[in-house]
Design an enzyme around this catalytic site. Structure first.
Site, mmCIF file in Angstrom:
data_model
loop_
_atom_site.group_PDB
_atom_site.id
_atom_site.type_symbol
_atom_site.label_atom_id
_atom_site.label_comp_id
_atom_site.label_asym_id
_atom_site.label_seq_id
_atom_site.Cartn_x
_atom_site.Cartn_y
_atom_site.Cartn_z
ATOM 1 N N HIS A 93 0.277 -1.203 0.003
ATOM 2 C CA HIS A 93 -0.406 -0.060 0.201
ATOM 3 C C HIS A 93 0.903 1.721 -0.012
ATOM 4 O O HIS A 93 1.943 1.448 0.369
ATOM 5 C CB HIS A 93 -0.756 -0.588 0.967
ATOM 6 N N GLU A 164 -4.125 1.982 -7.588
ATOM 7 C CA GLU A 164 -4.479 3.203 -6.672
ATOM 8 C C GLU A 164 -3.709 4.725 -6.542
ATOM 9 O O GLU A 164 -2.208 4.301 -6.331
ATOM 10 C CB GLU A 164 -4.184 2.897 -5.160
#
Ligand code: PGA
Length: 260
Positions: A93, A164
């Protein structure tokens, strides 16, 4: 075609076990009749043993360490996660990359560890800045190829890639969601990368999902079923509001059924 996958990334929230149980329970009840979608919740590690995964809502972890056991104070290993009923593990992430300095090599080791434990890696990739449009493809190609470096392709069957764009993450100042069109373009590009890296048989089983300021209004718009665009969502902030998260899932489920 695989079902759309929607993952709730709670990050470091909520701050009590009771609140985590309550939130998980409300999501589960809200989704009792949702069809044609797969849903997972990624809570902070301490809550994993308190939340019972079921057919409707599975468990995901937000991170993992690459060794199975030993002298690595503070870490959590993939077999431990498996033992708690975790199915998916988010790796790389952007907050891990940026705040904790996680690099390509660490991410690659984590992907290997997760596969070895028989769990599904959710490899997060994404560019930092909105304006660097020409370098975005290169950046995504580097992140993805390094994450999967040297891994025998059959092992990657069923893996997930989460796109993302960092500038779209809701907690970033000035953030805004990507447009569905752009997200679809990115999904197609990432799929092309995957097809180059892996044999067709494996590549076809990999889902690409979108994350960044997803909410109940825009969620379903990111999912495209007629072409293989985004096949799911990674939801941060909005996943802490059970009503909103349930609505995101329902809207995707409606859209998925319409186009089947
Ligand atoms: P957001 O976060 O939905 O709050 O933008 C997404 C993420 O960081 O995974």
């Amino acid at each position: 075609m695989a079902k759309p996958l929607i993952i709730a990334n709670w990050k470091v929230n909520p701050v009590s076990a009771a609140a985590a149980r309550g939130l998980f329970g409300r999501i589960g009840r809200g989704l009792a009749r949702a069809r044609g979608v797969e849903v997972a919740v990624a809570p902070p590690f301490p809550y994993l043993p308190l939340l019972r995964p079921g057919r409707k809502v599975k468990l995901a972890a937000q991170d993992v360490f690459w060794e199975e056991r030993g002298a690595y104070t503070g870490e959590v290993s993939a077999p431990m996660l498996r033992d708690l009923g975790v199915s998916y593990v988010i790796i790389g992430h952007s907050e891990r990359r940026r705040i904790f300095g996680e690099g390509d090599e660490a991410i690659n080791r984590k992907v290997r560890a997760v596969l070895k434990a028989g769990l599904v890696p959710v490899v997060a990739i994404g560019e930092e800045a909105l304006e660097s449009n020409e370098v975005v493809p290169q950046e995504l190609a580097r992140q993805l190829s390094q994450a999967l470096l040297g891994i025998a392709s059959p092992k990657l069957a069923g893996a997930v890639v989460a796109y993302e764009p960092v500038w779209a993450i809701s907690t970033r100042p000035g953030s805004r969601p990507d447009t569905p069109d752009n997200a679809t373009r990115r999904a197609l590009y990432i799929r092309k990368l995957i097809m180059k890296m892996l044999p067709r048989r494996t590549a076809d089983t990999i889902r690409v999902i979108y994350g960044g300021s997803v909410n109940a209004k825009n969620g379903a718009q990111f999912i495209s079923r007629d072409i293989r665009g985004m096949e799911g969502l990674l939801v941060g902030g909005a996943s802490l509001n059970p009503k909103e998260f349930v609505e995101i899932v329902r809207s995707v489920s409606r859209a998925a059924r319409r186009t089947r």
